[in-house]
Design an enzyme around this catalytic site. Sequence first.
Site, PDB file in Angstrom:
ATOM      1  N   GLY A  85     -12.395  75.869 -51.895  1.00  0.00           N
ATOM      2  CA  GLY A  85     -11.358  75.348 -53.329  1.00  0.00           C
ATOM      3  C   GLY A  85     -10.074  77.057 -54.154  1.00  0.00           C
ATOM      4  O   GLY A  85     -10.981  77.787 -53.402  1.00  0.00           O
ATOM      5  N   GLY A  87     -10.995  78.798 -55.737  1.00  0.00           N
ATOM      6  CA  GLY A  87     -11.690  79.674 -56.744  1.00  0.00           C
ATOM      7  C   GLY A  87     -11.338  80.792 -57.771  1.00  0.00           C
ATOM      8  O   GLY A  87     -11.509  81.088 -58.974  1.00  0.00           O
ATOM      9  N   LYS A 108      -2.559  84.765 -57.182  1.00  0.00           N
ATOM     10  CA  LYS A 108      -4.124  84.610 -56.498  1.00  0.00           C
ATOM     11  C   LYS A 108      -4.601  85.919 -57.152  1.00  0.00           C
ATOM     12  O   LYS A 108      -3.822  86.789 -57.262  1.00  0.00           O
ATOM     13  CB  LYS A 108      -3.897  84.849 -55.010  1.00  0.00           C
ATOM     14  CG  LYS A 108      -5.504  85.827 -54.389  1.00  0.00           C
ATOM     15  CD  LYS A 108      -5.307  85.644 -52.522  1.00  0.00           C
ATOM     16  CE  LYS A 108      -6.568  86.606 -52.114  1.00  0.00           C
ATOM     17  NZ  LYS A 108      -6.459  86.353 -51.578  1.00  0.00           N
ATOM     18  N   GLY A 121     -13.199  84.599 -60.814  1.00  0.00           N
ATOM     19  CA  GLY A 121     -11.707  84.504 -60.741  1.00  0.00           C
ATOM     20  C   GLY A 121     -10.933  85.479 -60.647  1.00  0.00           C
ATOM     21  O   GLY A 121      -9.085  85.549 -60.637  1.00  0.00           O
ATOM     22  N   ASP A 248     -10.888  77.900 -43.241  1.00  0.00           N
ATOM     23  CA  ASP A 248     -10.305  77.621 -45.291  1.00  0.00           C
ATOM     24  C   ASP A 248      -9.528  78.907 -44.583  1.00  0.00           C
ATOM     25  O   ASP A 248      -8.519  78.773 -45.782  1.00  0.00           O
ATOM     26  CB  ASP A 248     -11.260  77.770 -46.007  1.00  0.00           C
ATOM     27  CG  ASP A 248     -12.579  79.182 -45.624  1.00  0.00           C
ATOM     28  OD1 ASP A 248     -13.095  79.264 -44.726  1.00  0.00           O
ATOM     29  OD2 ASP A 248     -12.283  79.571 -46.940  1.00  0.00           O
ATOM     30  N   ASP A 258      -4.922  85.284 -45.720  1.00  0.00           N
ATOM     31  CA  ASP A 258      -6.026  85.629 -45.735  1.00  0.00           C
ATOM     32  C   ASP A 258      -6.263  86.755 -44.852  1.00  0.00           C
ATOM     33  O   ASP A 258      -6.844  87.090 -44.673  1.00  0.00           O
ATOM     34  CB  ASP A 258      -6.996  84.599 -45.727  1.00  0.00           C
ATOM     35  CG  ASP A 258      -8.037  85.101 -47.042  1.00  0.00           C
ATOM     36  OD1 ASP A 258      -8.551  86.665 -47.199  1.00  0.00           O
ATOM     37  OD2 ASP A 258      -9.251  84.320 -47.583  1.00  0.00           O
TER      38      ASP A 258
HETATM   39  P1  AMP Z   1     -12.080  84.696 -49.237  1.00  0.00           P
HETATM   40  O1  AMP Z   1     -13.663  85.117 -48.714  1.00  0.00           O
HETATM   41  O2  AMP Z   1     -10.937  84.671 -50.221  1.00  0.00           O
HETATM   42  O3  AMP Z   1     -11.459  83.245 -48.219  1.00  0.00           O
HETATM   43  O4  AMP Z   1     -12.757  83.258 -50.161  1.00  0.00           O
HETATM   44  C1  AMP Z   1     -13.607  81.805 -49.834  1.00  0.00           C
HETATM   45  C2  AMP Z   1     -13.535  81.424 -51.321  1.00  0.00           C
HETATM   46  O5  AMP Z   1     -14.504  82.263 -51.946  1.00  0.00           O
HETATM   47  C3  AMP Z   1     -12.721  80.599 -51.985  1.00  0.00           C
HETATM   48  O6  AMP Z   1     -13.093  79.305 -52.032  1.00  0.00           O
HETATM   49  C4  AMP Z   1     -12.624  81.667 -53.145  1.00  0.00           C
HETATM   50  O7  AMP Z   1     -11.484  80.880 -54.140  1.00  0.00           O
HETATM   51  C5  AMP Z   1     -13.249  82.156 -53.651  1.00  0.00           C
HETATM   52  N1  AMP Z   1     -13.363  83.442 -53.732  1.00  0.00           N
HETATM   53  C6  AMP Z   1     -13.416  84.874 -53.711  1.00  0.00           C
HETATM   54  N2  AMP Z   1     -13.601  85.539 -54.297  1.00  0.00           N
HETATM   55  C7  AMP Z   1     -13.565  84.995 -56.372  1.00  0.00           C
HETATM   56  C8  AMP Z   1     -13.593  85.497 -56.874  1.00  0.00           C
HETATM   57  N3  AMP Z   1     -13.324  86.642 -57.295  1.00  0.00           N
HETATM   58  N4  AMP Z   1     -13.740  84.218 -57.933  1.00  0.00           N
HETATM   59  C9  AMP Z   1     -13.891  83.179 -57.708  1.00  0.00           C
HETATM   60  N5  AMP Z   1     -13.980  82.876 -56.690  1.00  0.00           N
HETATM   61  C10 AMP Z   1     -13.748  83.842 -55.458  1.00  0.00           C
HETATM   62 MG    MG Z   2      -9.838  82.378 -47.707  1.00  0.00          MG
END
Ligand code: AMP
Ligand code: MG
Length: 484
Positions: A85, A87, A108, A121, A248, A258
């Site tokens: 989800g 995050g 983002k 976040g 994802d 991404d």
């Molecule tokens: P990503 O690596 O950007 O594809 O993220 C994979 C998952 O980790 C997703 O659910 C993101 O929302 C969550 N996520 C990545 N970085 C953060 C962060 N700094 N804080 C909260 N959630 C994160």
């Molecule tokens: Mg991602």
Amino acid sequence: MKFSNSYARLGDIFYEAVLPEPVKDPNTFLWNSNLANELLLSDNLTLSTDEMAQALSGNTILSGSEPIALAYAGHQFGNFVPQLGDGRAHLLGEVIDRSGIRKDIQLKGSGQTGFSRNGDGRYALGPAIREFIMGEAMHALSIPTTRSLAVTTTGEMVYRETPQPGAVLTRIAASHLRVGTFEYFAARQNHQAIEQLCDYAITRHYPALQACHHERFILFFDAVMERQIDLVIEWMRVGFIHGVMNTDNTAISGETIDYGPCAMMGVYNPKTVFSSIDRQGRYAFGNQPAIAQWNMARFVETLLPLIDKDEEAAIDIARSHLDNFKRLFEERYLKMMGRKLGITKLLPSDHKLIFGLLDQLEQKQLDYTDSFDRLTRSLSSQSTEVQVRDELGDWYTDWRQRIDDQQVMGTDGQALMRNANPVVIPRNYHMEKVIQTCLESSDAAAADAFLEVLISPYASTNKTLQYQIVPDDADVGYQTFCGT
Ligand code: AMP
Ligand code: MG
């Protein structure tokens, strides 16, 4: 801004309604005026610079926006995670762009949500600049992609390996539906939600299928698979390595999404991997087609109950459709490589030319982009021809014969090659230098100068050359990070 919120209307199991977390001192760092124009923002939005920074950092909520964090799951490096989800992202809503297409506007790095797990976040400025530049470069290369409208600094630090300035990126996407969105509901055996997602995605991305009634689910799968095939082929045309092709990060729209650990291949080698966390080379350049197929297998599994009530029958149908992947990929990949070599109507004998060249590039450790650019130019420059002929020997003679034969039939191979082979790409070496300069100077001038060249990737101007050249060992030991 005329927001609508069609995703929020799907029902609250699909998301969490949650507001962005305010930041201390928002300032616009990068602004995409071309994209703003396409989104009709210049016509509809009369905000001062400061008001815009407040809105795109999440400090103020624009009227009509209903911020939500989307629920999704995903296979990460082959392992299923039932809940990921948004995050660190908030979907503000959707707008209709100049071409009549519905686009998501998402922040983002805009703070924690119910999906943050242990994350803060937030997003760091360096990776945000990278995502902005990569999206524009890919768009200019005519590759489907999410794009960035703005990078807004927050006036706060984020803590990764080291403290870094924080930023919120405004991401524009055809939608944020992912294979992982379907997997989230499949894992919960919520077939009704999957049917809703299918119909939503069909309306938004594949409207021609709306009339197809029961057949629409498998036809929807075919359509998504074909867009993934075309996307990966386009990546391979320009030497793009996504780096984290988890389900994802696989968009149902067929856009590249991404830009965490992505990179560009310099010297041609299908085993090229730059991501620090990809130790097995799962997402290596040459492995991208196989992974796309694997991701499509995970996708079709989520649709089985809709394809046929009888599970065995559904599996048979799904398998027969998934089996088309390899053939379609090969056909289209060869066609694309044919374009890179200036060949319009591919003959079986051309396969030898294509793979013969790739073998030579690999063995002689030649740069992928530069080699195709020089081949293109060798058709009109004697000195380049002498050089490339010397480098590639008999292969060049054979290829040249093929192009000259085609020329007699009235086909201009070079024109075809000029549109298939970029002169300039966002090379890792320059990308890192540009980001470093931006961070050290707290100024976006270096990014703007890089972007000015990248938005015309097929043209050579007096500013292009500096971004074409890199030191011989530029990519040796180079590593990328997710920036999460
Ligand atoms: P990503 O690596 O950007 O594809 O993220 C994979 C998952 O980790 C997703 O659910 C993101 O929302 C969550 N996520 C990545 N970085 C953060 C962060 N700094 N804080 C909260 N959630 C994160
Ligand atoms: Mg991602």
